[in-house]
Design a protein around this motif. Structure first.
Motif, PDB file in Angstrom:
ATOM      1  N   TYR A   1       0.862  -1.194   0.000  1.00  0.00           N
ATOM      2  CA  TYR A   1       0.000   0.000   0.000  1.00  0.00           C
ATOM      3  C   TYR A   1       0.899   1.245   0.000  1.00  0.00           C
ATOM      4  O   TYR A   1       1.953   1.250   0.641  1.00  0.00           O
ATOM      5  CB  TYR A   1      -0.878  -0.049   1.257  1.00  0.00           C
ATOM      6  CG  TYR A   1      -1.996   0.964   1.332  1.00  0.00           C
ATOM      7  CD1 TYR A   1      -3.020   0.986   0.389  1.00  0.00           C
ATOM      8  CD2 TYR A   1      -2.034   1.887   2.377  1.00  0.00           C
ATOM      9  CE1 TYR A   1      -4.049   1.917   0.483  1.00  0.00           C
ATOM     10  CE2 TYR A   1      -3.070   2.812   2.487  1.00  0.00           C
ATOM     11  CZ  TYR A   1      -4.076   2.817   1.525  1.00  0.00           C
ATOM     12  OH  TYR A   1      -5.093   3.726   1.626  1.00  0.00           O
ATOM     13  N   PRO A   2       0.488   2.319  -0.701  1.00  0.00           N
ATOM     14  CA  PRO A   2       1.365   3.499  -0.767  1.00  0.00           C
ATOM     15  C   PRO A   2       1.587   4.164   0.597  1.00  0.00           C
ATOM     16  O   PRO A   2       0.741   4.086   1.481  1.00  0.00           O
ATOM     17  CB  PRO A   2       0.592   4.453  -1.692  1.00  0.00           C
ATOM     18  CG  PRO A   2      -0.392   3.620  -2.419  1.00  0.00           C
ATOM     19  CD  PRO A   2      -0.732   2.482  -1.515  1.00  0.00           C
ATOM     20  N   GLU A   3       2.719   4.837   0.715  1.00  0.00           N
ATOM     21  CA  GLU A   3       2.973   5.631   1.924  1.00  0.00           C
ATOM     22  C   GLU A   3       2.019   6.815   1.979  1.00  0.00           C
ATOM     23  O   GLU A   3       1.605   7.227   3.064  1.00  0.00           O
ATOM     24  CB  GLU A   3       4.417   6.131   1.936  1.00  0.00           C
ATOM     25  CG  GLU A   3       5.421   5.065   2.313  1.00  0.00           C
ATOM     26  CD  GLU A   3       6.821   5.646   2.437  1.00  0.00           C
ATOM     27  OE1 GLU A   3       7.122   6.224   3.498  1.00  0.00           O
ATOM     28  OE2 GLU A   3       7.590   5.523   1.466  1.00  0.00           O
TER      29      GLU A   3
ATOM     30  N   VAL B   1      -6.560   3.899   7.135  1.00  0.00           N
ATOM     31  CA  VAL B   1      -6.095   3.720   5.753  1.00  0.00           C
ATOM     32  C   VAL B   1      -5.355   4.946   5.215  1.00  0.00           C
ATOM     33  O   VAL B   1      -5.126   5.076   4.018  1.00  0.00           O
ATOM     34  CB  VAL B   1      -7.282   3.354   4.817  1.00  0.00           C
ATOM     35  CG1 VAL B   1      -7.913   2.026   5.232  1.00  0.00           C
ATOM     36  CG2 VAL B   1      -8.338   4.463   4.799  1.00  0.00           C
ATOM     37  N   GLU B   2      -4.932   5.851   6.132  1.00  0.00           N
ATOM     38  CA  GLU B   2      -4.315   7.112   5.710  1.00  0.00           C
ATOM     39  C   GLU B   2      -2.896   6.933   5.168  1.00  0.00           C
ATOM     40  O   GLU B   2      -2.398   7.811   4.453  1.00  0.00           O
ATOM     41  CB  GLU B   2      -4.270   8.106   6.878  1.00  0.00           C
ATOM     42  CG  GLU B   2      -5.641   8.421   7.491  1.00  0.00           C
ATOM     43  CD  GLU B   2      -6.043   7.497   8.640  1.00  0.00           C
ATOM     44  OE1 GLU B   2      -5.555   6.322   8.704  1.00  0.00           O
ATOM     45  OE2 GLU B   2      -6.846   7.919   9.480  1.00  0.00           O
ATOM     46  N   SER B   3      -2.241   5.838   5.519  1.00  0.00           N
ATOM     47  CA  SER B   3      -0.885   5.587   5.009  1.00  0.00           C
ATOM     48  C   SER B   3      -0.553   4.106   5.190  1.00  0.00           C
ATOM     49  O   SER B   3      -1.248   3.392   5.916  1.00  0.00           O
ATOM     50  CB  SER B   3       0.150   6.422   5.776  1.00  0.00           C
ATOM     51  OG  SER B   3       0.323   5.908   7.093  1.00  0.00           O
TER      52      SER B   3
ATOM     53  N   GLY C   1      -0.805  -0.833   8.197  1.00  0.00           N
ATOM     54  CA  GLY C   1      -0.049  -1.986   8.690  1.00  0.00           C
ATOM     55  C   GLY C   1      -0.176  -2.163  10.194  1.00  0.00           C
ATOM     56  O   GLY C   1      -0.328  -3.283  10.692  1.00  0.00           O
ATOM     57  N   LYS C   2      -0.119  -1.042  10.923  1.00  0.00           N
ATOM     58  CA  LYS C   2      -0.230  -1.120  12.384  1.00  0.00           C
ATOM     59  C   LYS C   2      -1.669  -1.474  12.798  1.00  0.00           C
ATOM     60  O   LYS C   2      -1.875  -2.235  13.749  1.00  0.00           O
ATOM     61  CB  LYS C   2       0.214   0.194  13.023  1.00  0.00           C
ATOM     62  CG  LYS C   2       1.725   0.411  12.899  1.00  0.00           C
ATOM     63  CD  LYS C   2       2.232   1.291  14.044  1.00  0.00           C
ATOM     64  CE  LYS C   2       3.754   1.301  14.083  1.00  0.00           C
ATOM     65  NZ  LYS C   2       4.357   2.336  13.229  1.00  0.00           N
ATOM     66  N   TRP C   3      -2.649  -0.930  12.085  1.00  0.00           N
ATOM     67  CA  TRP C   3      -4.045  -1.275  12.400  1.00  0.00           C
ATOM     68  C   TRP C   3      -4.276  -2.777  12.192  1.00  0.00           C
ATOM     69  O   TRP C   3      -4.867  -3.456  13.036  1.00  0.00           O
ATOM     70  CB  TRP C   3      -5.013  -0.459  11.524  1.00  0.00           C
ATOM     71  CG  TRP C   3      -6.429  -0.852  11.787  1.00  0.00           C
ATOM     72  CD1 TRP C   3      -7.240  -0.372  12.776  1.00  0.00           C
ATOM     73  CD2 TRP C   3      -7.181  -1.873  11.100  1.00  0.00           C
ATOM     74  NE1 TRP C   3      -8.453  -1.035  12.749  1.00  0.00           N
ATOM     75  CE2 TRP C   3      -8.434  -1.951  11.735  1.00  0.00           C
ATOM     76  CE3 TRP C   3      -6.895  -2.727  10.028  1.00  0.00           C
ATOM     77  CZ2 TRP C   3      -9.435  -2.853  11.323  1.00  0.00           C
ATOM     78  CZ3 TRP C   3      -7.877  -3.633   9.618  1.00  0.00           C
ATOM     79  CH2 TRP C   3      -9.128  -3.677  10.258  1.00  0.00           C
ATOM     80  N   LEU C   4      -3.753  -3.276  11.052  1.00  0.00           N
ATOM     81  CA  LEU C   4      -3.940  -4.692  10.740  1.00  0.00           C
ATOM     82  C   LEU C   4      -3.224  -5.573  11.754  1.00  0.00           C
ATOM     83  O   LEU C   4      -3.748  -6.612  12.181  1.00  0.00           O
ATOM     84  CB  LEU C   4      -3.415  -4.963   9.322  1.00  0.00           C
ATOM     85  CG  LEU C   4      -3.669  -6.350   8.752  1.00  0.00           C
ATOM     86  CD1 LEU C   4      -5.164  -6.631   8.604  1.00  0.00           C
ATOM     87  CD2 LEU C   4      -2.954  -6.472   7.405  1.00  0.00           C
ATOM     88  N   CYS C   5      -2.042  -5.148  12.163  1.00  0.00           N
ATOM     89  CA  CYS C   5      -1.298  -5.873  13.197  1.00  0.00           C
ATOM     90  C   CYS C   5      -2.117  -5.940  14.484  1.00  0.00           C
ATOM     91  O   CYS C   5      -2.167  -6.978  15.147  1.00  0.00           O
ATOM     92  CB  CYS C   5       0.044  -5.179  13.426  1.00  0.00           C
ATOM     93  SG  CYS C   5       1.050  -5.972  14.689  1.00  0.00           S
ATOM     94  N   GLY C   6      -2.783  -4.837  14.818  1.00  0.00           N
ATOM     95  CA  GLY C   6      -3.637  -4.825  16.012  1.00  0.00           C
ATOM     96  C   GLY C   6      -4.810  -5.782  15.875  1.00  0.00           C
ATOM     97  O   GLY C   6      -5.173  -6.487  16.832  1.00  0.00           O
TER      98      GLY C   6
END
Ligand code: FAD
Length: 106
Positions: free
Chosen positions: A22-24, A65-67, A72-77
């Motif tokens: 996903y883009p930065e 989904v802002e970056s 990645g951190k949300w999904l990890c959570g």
């Protein structure tokens, strides 16, 4: 259908890989596509109890989904929430890119 563990491992690989690519700095349409994907995924995931809990999680913790790093951190959570439920060790979310994008440094 494949069992819940095989399905889960393959699906986490796909989801974390989507985060890694996903883009930065995603455009608004990329952000809305990812949000739509997560919501549709939560309706279609073919382990119904898993999907129901995932929808509850999305209701409690709105997908970020802002970056790339936010998602990645949300999904990890979200993955850690399942890890806790199953009695598996929690993953250090500050290291998600090392696991799924850049490779471990040590
Ligand atoms: P997995 O949990 O599949 O993880 C694969 C790899 O991801 C790990 O080896 C590790 O390197 C890495 N990893 C681990 N945690 C994280 C993290 N937090 N962030 C980033 N990387 C990480 N199973 C059930 O029995 N009940 C459920 O309700 C359930 N709900 C699920 C919901 C979803 C949305 C998904 C995708 C799967 C669900 N599963 C559920 C399956 C479960 O999460 C595991 O995939 C399965 O038990 C196999 O576990 P595993 O030990 O092989 O590692």
């Amino acid at each position: 259908p494949p069992d819940v563990e095989v399905l889960g491992r393959g699906t986490w690989t796909l989801l974390h890989s989507i985060a890694a690519s996903y883009p930065e700095s995603p455009s608004t349409s990329q952000q809305s596509d990812l949000l739509s994907f997560v919501k549709l995924f939560s309706k279609l995931y073919p382990c119904w109890v898993c999907a129901e809990d995932f929808r509850t999680y999305i209701g409690r913790e709105v997908p970020r989904v802002e970056s790339r790093d936010d998602f990645g951190k949300w999904l990890c959570g979200a993955h850690n929430d399942v890890n806790r439920k199953l009695g598996k060790p929690e993953f250090d979310c500050s290291r998600w890119q090392e696991r799924w994008r850049t490779g471990w440094k040590d």
